[in-house]
Design an enzyme around this catalytic site. Sequence first.
Site, mmCIF file in Angstrom:
data_model
loop_
_atom_site.group_PDB
_atom_site.id
_atom_site.type_symbol
_atom_site.label_atom_id
_atom_site.label_comp_id
_atom_site.label_asym_id
_atom_site.label_seq_id
_atom_site.Cartn_x
_atom_site.Cartn_y
_atom_site.Cartn_z
ATOM 1 C CD1 TRP A 61 9.131 -2.428 -4.249
ATOM 2 C CD2 TRP A 61 9.913 -3.591 -6.255
ATOM 3 N NE1 TRP A 61 10.129 -3.866 -3.960
ATOM 4 C CE2 TRP A 61 11.226 -3.638 -5.241
ATOM 5 C CE3 TRP A 61 10.937 -3.783 -7.186
ATOM 6 C CZ2 TRP A 61 12.225 -4.811 -4.933
ATOM 7 C CZ3 TRP A 61 12.319 -4.087 -7.417
ATOM 8 C CH2 TRP A 61 12.497 -4.366 -6.249
ATOM 9 C CG PHE A 118 -3.524 -2.772 9.027
ATOM 10 C CD1 PHE A 118 -2.139 -3.884 8.595
ATOM 11 C CD2 PHE A 118 -3.628 -1.936 10.355
ATOM 12 C CE1 PHE A 118 -1.544 -3.771 10.084
ATOM 13 C CE2 PHE A 118 -2.544 -2.712 11.373
ATOM 14 C CZ PHE A 118 -1.868 -3.164 11.416
ATOM 15 N NE ARG A 158 0.266 4.923 8.941
ATOM 16 C CZ ARG A 158 -0.150 3.182 9.599
ATOM 17 N NH1 ARG A 158 -0.797 2.460 10.913
ATOM 18 N NH2 ARG A 158 -0.352 2.663 8.525
ATOM 19 C CB ALA A 211 -4.873 0.955 11.221
ATOM 20 C CE LYS A 218 -2.694 -0.147 4.004
ATOM 21 N NZ LYS A 218 -2.121 0.492 4.774
ATOM 22 C CG PHE A 239 3.713 -9.374 -6.110
ATOM 23 C CD1 PHE A 239 4.867 -9.549 -5.614
ATOM 24 C CD2 PHE A 239 3.156 -7.941 -5.751
ATOM 25 C CE1 PHE A 239 5.083 -9.100 -4.380
ATOM 26 C CE2 PHE A 239 3.323 -8.091 -4.892
ATOM 27 C CZ PHE A 239 4.334 -8.355 -4.081
ATOM 28 C CE LYS A 262 2.305 -3.019 8.201
ATOM 29 N NZ LYS A 262 3.477 -2.012 7.142
ATOM 30 C CB THR A 305 5.169 0.391 -2.159
ATOM 31 O OG1 THR A 305 6.128 -0.652 -1.572
ATOM 32 C CG2 THR A 305 5.641 0.060 -4.100
#
Length: 554
Positions: free
Chosen positions: A408, A300, A93, A272, A70, A380, A104, A72
Site C-alpha cells: 500500500w 473473499f 474481476r 464469491a 487482497k 498496517f 465494501k 492491493t
Amino acid sequence: MQTDIEIAQSATITPIIEIAKSAGLATHEIEPYGYDKAKIKLDDDVERKTQLGKLILVTSINPTPAGEGKSTVTVGLADALQLAHKKTMIALREPSLGPVMGMKGGATGGGYSQVIPMADINLHFTGDFHALTAAHNMLAATLDNSIYQGNPLNIDPRRILWKRVLDINDRALRHVTIGLGGPTSGVPREDGFDITVASELMAILTLSTNLQDLKNRIKRIVVGYTYDKEPVMVEDLHVAGALTTLLKDAIKPNLVQTLAHTPTIIHGGPFANIAQGTNSVLATKTALKLADYVVTEGGFGADLGGEKFLDVKVPILGKTPDTIVIVATIRALKHHGGVALDDLNTENLEALQVGLENLGRHIQSMQRYGVPVVVAINRFTADTDAEMQTIKAYTQHFNVEAYTSDVWAKGGLGATELAQAVVEKANQVSDFKPLYATEDTAVEKLNKIVQTIYGGQGVELSAKAEKQLLEFAKYGWDKLPIIMAKTQYSLSDNAKKLGAPRDFVIHVREFVPKLGAGFLVALTGSILTMPGLPKHPAAYDIDIDESGTITGLF
C-alpha cells in the site's frame, strides 16, 4: 496522506496502445475505449505460447471490517514481479456498483498498488455490467410476455426462477409484485430482484470460452417450470441469439494498467459469497497466453473464492495454480481473536494467537489441493515486530513461510521477498488434487466442502432441498459442481462465528439449478442475493466538482 483516488488521479497514465504492445498485443487486436482502456478481441485460434504462464492465485482469510487488502496485495505482487524482470499480467474481476456505493468499496487495490483509471473501473467502466443487466432483464420481459401472450409453454407463474436484476444494493426490491394495473399490464405474480453480479448470465459470461459457448450456455438456462413441473429453458423462449447479441462486446476482456504500468485484464464480476467469485476464463486464459506470470484472485476468503476457483473454474480453464498466496492482516486476525474494532491498533499477542486459527484452517484447506502455499501479511502502520514474528512462527507449523507485504505504501518495492518466494514456489512440481469427483453426489460434494474446507461436521438439508435433489436426479442435475452461497465472514453459515469454529453444521435451505453456468447453487443460512445499503452508504461521501474531479470515492 493522500487518499486512494488522489493517488490515482496524480498518476502518469501510459496510452493503452502502448500497454497492449508491452503485453504482446498488436494494435489490431484491441479496441480502445478512449485513451486508457481497451477491449481485447477474442482470438480462439492463435496460441501465442507453446506453454501457458505460471498462475498465482491470491486468496485470504475470512474478511472482517478491519480489512485484508487482497486486491492491493495482488497488484503489489504483480508489480514486484515486473520489477524482478518477470513478464507479468494481472487478471481481476470488475467492481459492482452495489459495493462501490454501499459499504465494501471498490476493487482496484489501494495506495500505491492500484489499477487505473480507478474511478472509471469502479463506476461504469466499459459498460459490461449494463449489458448484462439489459440482457438479464430482456429475458425476464420475454418470459412474462410469453405468459401474457397465451402462455404457449404452459409456464407456471408460481414456479418461475428468473428474477430481475439491478447493479445497486436495494433491499426494497427483494420481493415485489408485478403485472398489476389491469389486463393490459401483464399477468400478476410475485417476483423479486437480485443484484446483477448474482445473475446466472454473469456466471455464464465468466465461464464461457468463446461466443458460441456463451450462446450454448444461455440456451440451457432454466427460467422456471411448467404446470406439469417440467423445466423451461431459454432455448424454449427462442431468445438465446438476442441475449448473446446484447453481450457481444461484454464477453471481450478489458485491458488497463497498474500505477506501475503492469498490464491488467479486468473482466467479469460474480460475488464469491453467492456465485463463483472470479474473473472470466477468457481473461485468465488470455493473460496466461501472453505473460510468464499471471496473478489473479478469488473473491473473499479461501473458503469461498479459493475453493470455487479450484473446483469450478480450474476444470474449464485447463490450468491449475502454481502457487496460492493467502493474505492476512494482523488487525483482522486480532478481530478473529475477539478484539473489538476500536482496540485493533494495540498489540495483543494472546488474541492474535487465537485469531491465527482462522489462518491455519485456510492454509490446511488450500494445501489439500497439492499446490504450494505462501502467506502474505499485509502490513498496517500499527503492526508491531512481535506480532509479525508471531504469525511467521505460526505458519511454520504448516511448513509455510509468511512474508511481509508493504505494498500500500511502497508499491511493488514492498513485496520483493514475497515475489521471490512466489517465483520459487511456482517453479516447483505440484500435484493438483480436486476436492471432489464429478461422479460424487451433491450431498457428497457438500460434505467434502464443509468438512475439508470449512472444518465443520457436515451438511444438513431442509425438506425442500432434499425434495429438490430427488427432482434434479430425474434430469441428471444432481451431480453438477456445487457453488456454496454462504456468508463470507465466517467459516460457518453464521456470520458471527469468527475465528475457526468447530462442531458446526452447514444448513442448506434450497438449491438453485444454474444449468447454463453448469452448477447447483446451495443457499445456506440467511444469505441474500440482493444486498441492502448500510446506514451510512459510501455514496454519501462521493462528490464531483465543476471541473469533473471526483472526491470521496475512496
